[in-house]
Design a protein around this motif. Structure first.
Motif, PDB file in Angstrom:
ATOM      1  N   GLN A 771      49.058  66.669  31.542  1.00  0.00           N
ATOM      2  CA  GLN A 771      47.993  67.656  31.679  1.00  0.00           C
ATOM      3  C   GLN A 771      47.142  67.310  32.884  1.00  0.00           C
ATOM      4  OE1 GLN A 771      45.837  68.764  28.188  1.00  0.00           O
ATOM      5  NE2 GLN A 771      44.133  69.682  29.314  1.00  0.00           N
ATOM      6  N   ILE A 772      46.885  68.311  33.716  1.00  0.00           N
ATOM      7  CA  ILE A 772      46.049  68.154  34.905  1.00  0.00           C
ATOM      8  C   ILE A 772      44.954  69.203  34.843  1.00  0.00           C
ATOM      9  CG2 ILE A 772      45.962  68.235  37.421  1.00  0.00           C
ATOM     10  CD1 ILE A 772      48.902  67.444  37.440  1.00  0.00           C
ATOM     11  N   ASP A 773      43.699  68.761  34.944  1.00  0.00           N
ATOM     12  CA  ASP A 773      42.549  69.662  35.002  1.00  0.00           C
ATOM     13  C   ASP A 773      41.885  69.515  36.358  1.00  0.00           C
ATOM     14  OD1 ASP A 773      42.759  70.662  32.357  1.00  0.00           O
ATOM     15  OD2 ASP A 773      41.859  68.815  31.596  1.00  0.00           O
ATOM     16  N   LEU A 774      41.787  70.607  37.069  1.00  0.00           N
ATOM     17  CA  LEU A 774      41.080  70.637  38.346  1.00  0.00           C
ATOM     18  C   LEU A 774      39.802  71.435  38.135  1.00  0.00           C
ATOM     19  CD1 LEU A 774      44.100  71.387  40.726  1.00  0.00           C
ATOM     20  CD2 LEU A 774      43.032  69.188  40.283  1.00  0.00           C
ATOM     21  N   GLY A 775      38.659  70.738  38.060  1.00  0.00           N
ATOM     22  CA  GLY A 775      37.385  71.390  37.793  1.00  0.00           C
ATOM     23  C   GLY A 775      36.382  71.121  38.900  1.00  0.00           C
ATOM     24  N   ILE A 776      35.723  72.152  39.347  1.00  0.00           N
ATOM     25  CA  ILE A 776      34.731  72.043  40.416  1.00  0.00           C
ATOM     26  C   ILE A 776      33.352  72.295  39.811  1.00  0.00           C
ATOM     27  CG2 ILE A 776      33.925  72.977  42.612  1.00  0.00           C
ATOM     28  CD1 ILE A 776      36.784  73.793  43.196  1.00  0.00           C
ATOM     29  N   PRO A 777      32.420  71.316  39.900  1.00  0.00           N
ATOM     30  CA  PRO A 777      31.061  71.547  39.399  1.00  0.00           C
ATOM     31  C   PRO A 777      30.368  72.642  40.208  1.00  0.00           C
ATOM     32  CG  PRO A 777      31.479  69.200  39.730  1.00  0.00           C
ATOM     33  CD  PRO A 777      32.605  69.939  40.374  1.00  0.00           C
ATOM     34  N   LEU A 778      29.855  73.644  39.517  1.00  0.00           N
ATOM     35  CA  LEU A 778      29.130  74.725  40.180  1.00  0.00           C
ATOM     36  C   LEU A 778      27.623  74.523  40.098  1.00  0.00           C
ATOM     37  CD1 LEU A 778      31.231  77.760  38.810  1.00  0.00           C
ATOM     38  CD2 LEU A 778      31.541  76.482  40.948  1.00  0.00           C
ATOM     39  N   VAL A 779      27.160  74.000  38.967  1.00  0.00           N
ATOM     40  CA  VAL A 779      25.740  73.697  38.774  1.00  0.00           C
ATOM     41  C   VAL A 779      25.644  72.318  38.150  1.00  0.00           C
ATOM     42  CG1 VAL A 779      23.582  74.413  37.692  1.00  0.00           C
ATOM     43  CG2 VAL A 779      25.238  76.145  38.405  1.00  0.00           C
ATOM     44  N   LYS A 780      24.818  71.431  38.733  1.00  0.00           N
ATOM     45  CA  LYS A 780      24.689  70.095  38.186  1.00  0.00           C
ATOM     46  C   LYS A 780      23.335  69.505  38.563  1.00  0.00           C
ATOM     47  CE  LYS A 780      26.985  67.489  41.905  1.00  0.00           C
ATOM     48  NZ  LYS A 780      25.961  66.428  42.081  1.00  0.00           N
ATOM     49  N   ALA A 781      22.934  68.461  37.795  1.00  0.00           N
ATOM     50  CA  ALA A 781      21.714  67.733  38.111  1.00  0.00           C
ATOM     51  C   ALA A 781      22.016  66.713  39.196  1.00  0.00           C
ATOM     52  CB  ALA A 781      21.176  67.060  36.857  1.00  0.00           C
ATOM     53  N   PRO A 782      21.014  66.287  39.948  1.00  0.00           N
ATOM     54  CA  PRO A 782      21.267  65.341  41.046  1.00  0.00           C
ATOM     55  C   PRO A 782      21.882  64.020  40.594  1.00  0.00           C
ATOM     56  CG  PRO A 782      19.088  66.319  41.242  1.00  0.00           C
ATOM     57  CD  PRO A 782      19.613  66.727  39.919  1.00  0.00           C
ATOM     58  N   TYR A 783      21.597  63.612  39.366  1.00  0.00           N
ATOM     59  CA  TYR A 783      22.075  62.319  38.895  1.00  0.00           C
ATOM     60  C   TYR A 783      23.380  62.431  38.087  1.00  0.00           C
ATOM     61  CZ  TYR A 783      19.297  64.142  35.010  1.00  0.00           C
ATOM     62  OH  TYR A 783      18.755  64.949  34.044  1.00  0.00           O
ATOM     63  N   ASP A 784      23.942  63.623  37.919  1.00  0.00           N
ATOM     64  CA  ASP A 784      25.229  63.776  37.228  1.00  0.00           C
ATOM     65  C   ASP A 784      26.358  63.192  38.068  1.00  0.00           C
ATOM     66  OD1 ASP A 784      24.054  65.025  35.085  1.00  0.00           O
ATOM     67  OD2 ASP A 784      24.414  67.052  35.833  1.00  0.00           O
ATOM     68  N   LYS A 785      27.453  62.820  37.397  1.00  0.00           N
ATOM     69  CA  LYS A 785      28.614  62.236  38.070  1.00  0.00           C
ATOM     70  C   LYS A 785      29.792  63.207  37.961  1.00  0.00           C
ATOM     71  CE  LYS A 785      26.214  58.571  38.826  1.00  0.00           C
ATOM     72  NZ  LYS A 785      25.722  58.291  40.194  1.00  0.00           N
TER      73      LYS A 785
END
Length: 797
Positions: A771-785
């Protein structure tokens, strides 16, 4: 191959000879007319005076038998001792014995008083072997041939088997395959039969052409058929060779495609396969006649069911006049009406469909005549095919019983419930005429499959790195439907030991009771600590309705938490002064579940709901209330596109002057929130560099929108694709350490929205699931990883 050359290649392991033919046909001389050969023993007798009586058969002798009793030979004779001798009866006896296939040669002799039969028995096959086969397995060849060990060897059957083998190879694209039989003679009139196979090259498909198509181009039509053009990159394809049987299937696929797009008069006038000059591939040409395009006209329902008048049935037929004609919609409407009538107890209901074409305006009127037949009741319920599973395990899943009115919905629901057990490869439920015209017997036929598994697995994921597991699982213990599992799993980040047992019908009631014993040792690198949990749990569950269930559980846990030397200062302070190093939890919980999915593995419609409530504080040092809920809904969007919406949330609240320790908080990311690392979102000690510093949260709410894409690759590839978007939040830390109260640490905690989107790819590879998941963060907090690429793979052996 000629009859005389068929057995030219004969290997001999013993000096004895083997007679393979008993009839020799001599070629006529030039200018002479061929005459049938006459056996010496059946030569025409001299003319006899009609007045002279025929000699009497005083004795009948059978010579040459080995395995076959002489009495068996005599049963084929119409001539008996004491009868007048009849040359025609003797000739019939000879032909009848040869026709049995038991003998390679038969001769008769008459000396005036004694009728003697000389036979040569055909040998018995000792074993059948295949040499030179690689494209077709020995197992498939064995199924195809008629001759088996311990059967009587006959030349005709060998020739028939050769043709069957050649035809099998042609279906696999090997049109140049040849088969030569070889015989090894063994003692006691036995032989080994060996089919020596020369497979030859694979005959591919050079080009697929269409003639007469105007509405759809060639590439669109090629996508509708199973046969594919041979290309170098299709290394896993199995349909890129010429198969006459598959060509018939392709013709039907083309017809179904056209009639589902309004072309009610479509037909394939011819499908021709021609070999290329070098005989390495075929050109396949389909000639089609599309005809005009039709729309639906009027839809008429003529109902003869008292409980279901036409006006009640019409809303069940989703065919609107003026829409594009689609034969599939007509079939679905027919099935819907049959099921609707079946719910009223009419098992033999019939729905006749008549299409009336209007050539002037190119419409098709649909007339459906519904006949109820007699009301039927269930007479007997038979269970067949369950060689291991007890009858009662299957019967308790049935939604009907003997004496009930026949109901199609309950039949279908019962089949779904039996399939959901996971014990059977296939489940079919059929009804047949019972003891009276108004009775029907229902037969539940199942095909058992393996439910026990001893697995040794290995894999790798971007979450847990290397993973290894040894497990024994039995989902149908002793055929009683009981579940048992013992497992040991190791990875770079965790060690897990677990033993579970569930009795689904405790005290012969629909009461699932079981227990779990487990120990988890997990390295939470992102949070800077190691957790060690030892626990024992008891649980009981029971159904509240056809689709709902309630479960009650009790768990006692011993938690040990140890901080790493480089752990955040906030965590070290919490463990040292907050009493979180060693805790115990005595926890009661209740669960409510509701499941209407049509398939638990690959659902296309229905909902799945779960609500869990846990209360800790009946003894132990931990005191908290925890609530978690999840709702998933599946629905077909269009065609084979399936949409999924999932909403899940959780909240934990401490009481009695305590706070929630770190090992009880929620951590999200990785598998639970794609596009972010494990524990990549939520409250974090921002004074810690790198990926460390996650401290978890007391509340989360996450939603998922996902669309399963129809399979656009051949099923042989085993790949599936989905588009997804995850969105939600995690936070609300109740620890006294939240905020930036000291100079040693600074915890950022808010309920900011996070969101990601991407694609998920699953592949049933030869070495295990990937299984391969390609996910792009669209909204995040500055300290999220963030983590765009998530990968997992494994295998079992």
């Amino acid at each position: 191959m000629s009859a005389n050359a068929l057995f030219a290649r004969v290997k001999r392991a013993a000096p004895a000879s083997l007679v393979l033919a008993s009839v020799v046909i001599a070629a006529p001389a030039d200018g002479q007319q061929a005459k049938p050969a006459q056996h010496a023993a059946t030569a025409s007798p001299a003319a006899v005076d009609n007045a002279e009586p025929a000699p009497i058969v005083r004795r009948i002798v059978v010579l040459g038998t080995q395995r076959i009793e002489p009495a068996t030979v005599l049963t084929y004779l119409t001539l008996h001792e004491g009868d007048p001798y009849d040359p025609q009866a003797a000739d019939r006896a000879l032909k009848a014995l040869l026709a049995t296939g038991l003998f390679s040669d038969v001769k008769t002799d008459w000396d005036g008083t004694t009728f003697t039969i000389h036979v040569v028995e055909n040998p018995i096959i000792n074993q059948v072997e295949f040499e030179g086969n690689s494209k077709v397995t020995t197992k498939d060849l064995t199924k195809e041939v008629q001759l088996k060990p311990r059967m009587v060897f006959t030349r005709a059957k060998v020739q028939s088997d050769i043709q069957r083998i050649i035809e099998l190879y042609r279906r696999n694209g090997k049109f140049g395959a040849t088969v030569n039989p070889e015989i090894i003679q063994r003692p006691q009139n036995r032989v080994d039969l060996i089919y020596s196979i020369n497979e030859g090259p694979t005959t591919g498909v050079a080009r697929i052409l269409f003639v007469g198509n105007h509405a759809f181009d060639d590439s669109t039509l090629r996508e509708q058929i199973a046969t594919e053009e041979s290309r170098w990159w299709r290394i896993l394809a199995t349909n890129d060779n010429y198969d006459p049987d598959r060509l018939l299937f392709d013709r039907e696929q083309l017809r179904r495609f056209y009639v589902s797009h309004g072309y009610a008069d479509f037909k394939v006038t011819s499908a021709v396969a021609e070999l290329t000059p070098d005989r390495s591939a075929f050109y396949i040409t389909f000639t089609v006649d599309e005809g005009p395009k039709y729309n639906f006209g009027n839809v008429e329902i003529d109902s003869h069911v008292k409980e279901l008048p036409a006006q009640a049935l019409r809303p069940l037929v989703p065919i609107a006049p003026g829409t594009l004609y689609d034969e599939d919609e007509v079939e679905k409407a027919k099935d819907t009406l049959v099921n609707a009538v079946g719910t009223k107890g009419y098992a033999s209901a019939e729905v006749g469909v008549r299409l009336r074409r209007n050539d002037a305006n190119h419409t098709v009127d649909v007339i459906m005549r519904v006949e109820q037949g007699p009301r039927v009741y269930i007479d007997k319920v038979n269970i067949v095919g369950n060689t291991r599973t007890l009858d009662k395990v299957i019967r308790r899943q049935l939604r009907f019983a003997e004496g009930d009115a026949f109901n199609r919905d309950l039949i279908d629901r019962s089949r779904t419930r039996i399939r959901a057990l996971g014990f059977f490869k296939d489940v079919t439920i059929k009804n047949s005429q019972g003891s009276r015209p108004d009775k029907t017997d229902v037969t539940v036929e199942v095909t058992e499959q393996s439910t026990g598994e001893i697995s040794l697995g290995a894999g790798y994921s971007s979450t847990s790195s290397f993973v290894g597991e040894f497990a024994y699982t039995e989902r149908n213990l002793f055929g009683r439907g009981q579940y048992m599992r013992a497992s040991i799993a190791m990875s770079t980040l965790s060690k897990q030991f677990q033993f579970s047992f569930v009795e689904p019908w405790f005290l012969n009631r629909p009461l699932a009771a079981g227990f779990d014993i487990y120990k988890y040792v997990t390295d939470y690198n992102q949070a800077g600590y190691q957790g060690d949990v030892s626990a024992i749990g008891l649980h009981v569950g029971f159904p509240t309705s056809e689709y709902g269930s309630v479960g009650v559980r009790y768990t006692f846990r011993i938690n040990k938490v140890s901080a790493y030397s480089n752990a955040p200062a906030s965590l070290q302070y919490e463990i040292l002064y907050g009493g979180a190093a060693n805790t115990t939890a005595s926890e009661f919980g209740v669960n409510f579940g509701y499941n209407t999915l049509d398939d638990n593995i690959k659902p296309t419609r229905g909902i799945l709901f779960s609500l869990d409530q846990d209360f800790a504080g009946f003894g132990g040092s931990l005191k908290f209330l925890k609530t978690e809920g999840s709702l998933s809904a599946f629905h077909k969007l269009w065609g084979d596109w399936v949409g999924q919406f999932t909403a899940q949330s959780g909240f934990i609240q401490a009481y009695g002057g305590t706070y929630v320790p770190i090992e009880e908080r929620f951590f999200k990311g990785g598998d639970s929130f794609r596009g972010f690392k494990v524990a990549g979102i939520g409250p974090r000690d921002t004074d810690v560099a790198g990926d460390y510093g996650a401290v978890g949260g007391d509340f989360y709410a996450i939603g998922t929108l996902q669309t399963r894409i129809p399979d656009f690759l051949p099923a042989d590839y085993g790949m599936s694709f989905a588009l997804f978007s995850d969105f939600g939040t995690l936070g609300h830390l109740d620890s006294p350490l939240r905020g930036c109260a000291t100079s040693n640490y600074c915890i950022k905690d808010n309920l900011a929205l996070r969101a990601s989107a991407g694609v998920s790819i699953k592949w049933k590879s030869p070495f295990g699931p990937v299984q391969i998941d390609l996910g792009i963060p669209l909204v995040k907090a500055p300290y999220d990883k963030a983590q765009i690429f998530h990968f997992s793979a494994g295998t079992g052996f």
